[in-house]
Enzyme design. Sequence first.
Site, PDB file in Angstrom:
ATOM      1  N   CYS A 142     -64.337  -3.365 -38.543  1.00  0.00           N
ATOM      2  CA  CYS A 142     -65.549  -3.359 -39.624  1.00  0.00           C
ATOM      3  C   CYS A 142     -66.299  -4.451 -39.141  1.00  0.00           C
ATOM      4  O   CYS A 142     -66.088  -5.279 -38.355  1.00  0.00           O
ATOM      5  CB  CYS A 142     -64.699  -3.853 -40.966  1.00  0.00           C
ATOM      6  SG  CYS A 142     -64.237  -5.560 -41.098  1.00  0.00           S
ATOM      7  N   CYS A 143     -67.648  -4.089 -39.761  1.00  0.00           N
ATOM      8  CA  CYS A 143     -68.739  -5.167 -39.397  1.00  0.00           C
ATOM      9  C   CYS A 143     -69.668  -5.217 -40.754  1.00  0.00           C
ATOM     10  O   CYS A 143     -69.211  -5.187 -41.827  1.00  0.00           O
ATOM     11  CB  CYS A 143     -69.702  -4.704 -38.349  1.00  0.00           C
ATOM     12  SG  CYS A 143     -70.196  -2.753 -38.463  1.00  0.00           S
ATOM     13  N   ALA A 144     -70.938  -5.203 -40.546  1.00  0.00           N
ATOM     14  CA  ALA A 144     -71.694  -5.402 -41.682  1.00  0.00           C
ATOM     15  C   ALA A 144     -72.181  -4.087 -42.188  1.00  0.00           C
ATOM     16  O   ALA A 144     -71.956  -3.682 -43.551  1.00  0.00           O
ATOM     17  CB  ALA A 144     -72.954  -6.178 -41.475  1.00  0.00           C
ATOM     18  N   TRP A 160     -67.692  -4.158 -44.181  1.00  0.00           N
ATOM     19  CA  TRP A 160     -66.582  -5.131 -44.512  1.00  0.00           C
ATOM     20  C   TRP A 160     -66.523  -5.246 -46.030  1.00  0.00           C
ATOM     21  O   TRP A 160     -65.375  -5.042 -46.573  1.00  0.00           O
ATOM     22  CB  TRP A 160     -66.356  -6.470 -43.858  1.00  0.00           C
ATOM     23  CG  TRP A 160     -67.426  -7.401 -44.611  1.00  0.00           C
ATOM     24  CD1 TRP A 160     -68.864  -7.783 -44.402  1.00  0.00           C
ATOM     25  CD2 TRP A 160     -67.368  -8.154 -45.666  1.00  0.00           C
ATOM     26  NE1 TRP A 160     -69.276  -8.644 -45.144  1.00  0.00           N
ATOM     27  CE2 TRP A 160     -68.370  -9.131 -46.072  1.00  0.00           C
ATOM     28  CE3 TRP A 160     -65.965  -8.504 -46.364  1.00  0.00           C
ATOM     29  CZ2 TRP A 160     -68.395  -9.852 -47.097  1.00  0.00           C
ATOM     30  CZ3 TRP A 160     -66.119  -9.325 -47.608  1.00  0.00           C
ATOM     31  CH2 TRP A 160     -67.356 -10.274 -48.042  1.00  0.00           C
TER      32      TRP A 160
END
Length: 83
Positions: A47-49, A75
């Site tokens: 996950c990231c932004a 996220w």
Amino acid sequence: SRGATIVAVRTKAEYQQGHIKGSVNIPLNNLPNHYSKLNKAKPVITCCASGVRSAQAKSILKANGFAEVHNGGGWSGLNNRLN
């Protein structure tokens, strides 16, 4: 529910601003140096932004022997789906 490791591939500063409880922070540019922190036998959720870096991380991990990798996208959305 199957013991997946959630890997946040955002920067340390981004991670400190908010993250999923129990996730591991490995910034995308450092991912190749930290494969040993991950278990290839367990599912991995990246996950990231927004989902862009997590898609890249998924490709990198798959290319390096991780069998079950899922792009969790952003996220905060993933966190909402998990709770």
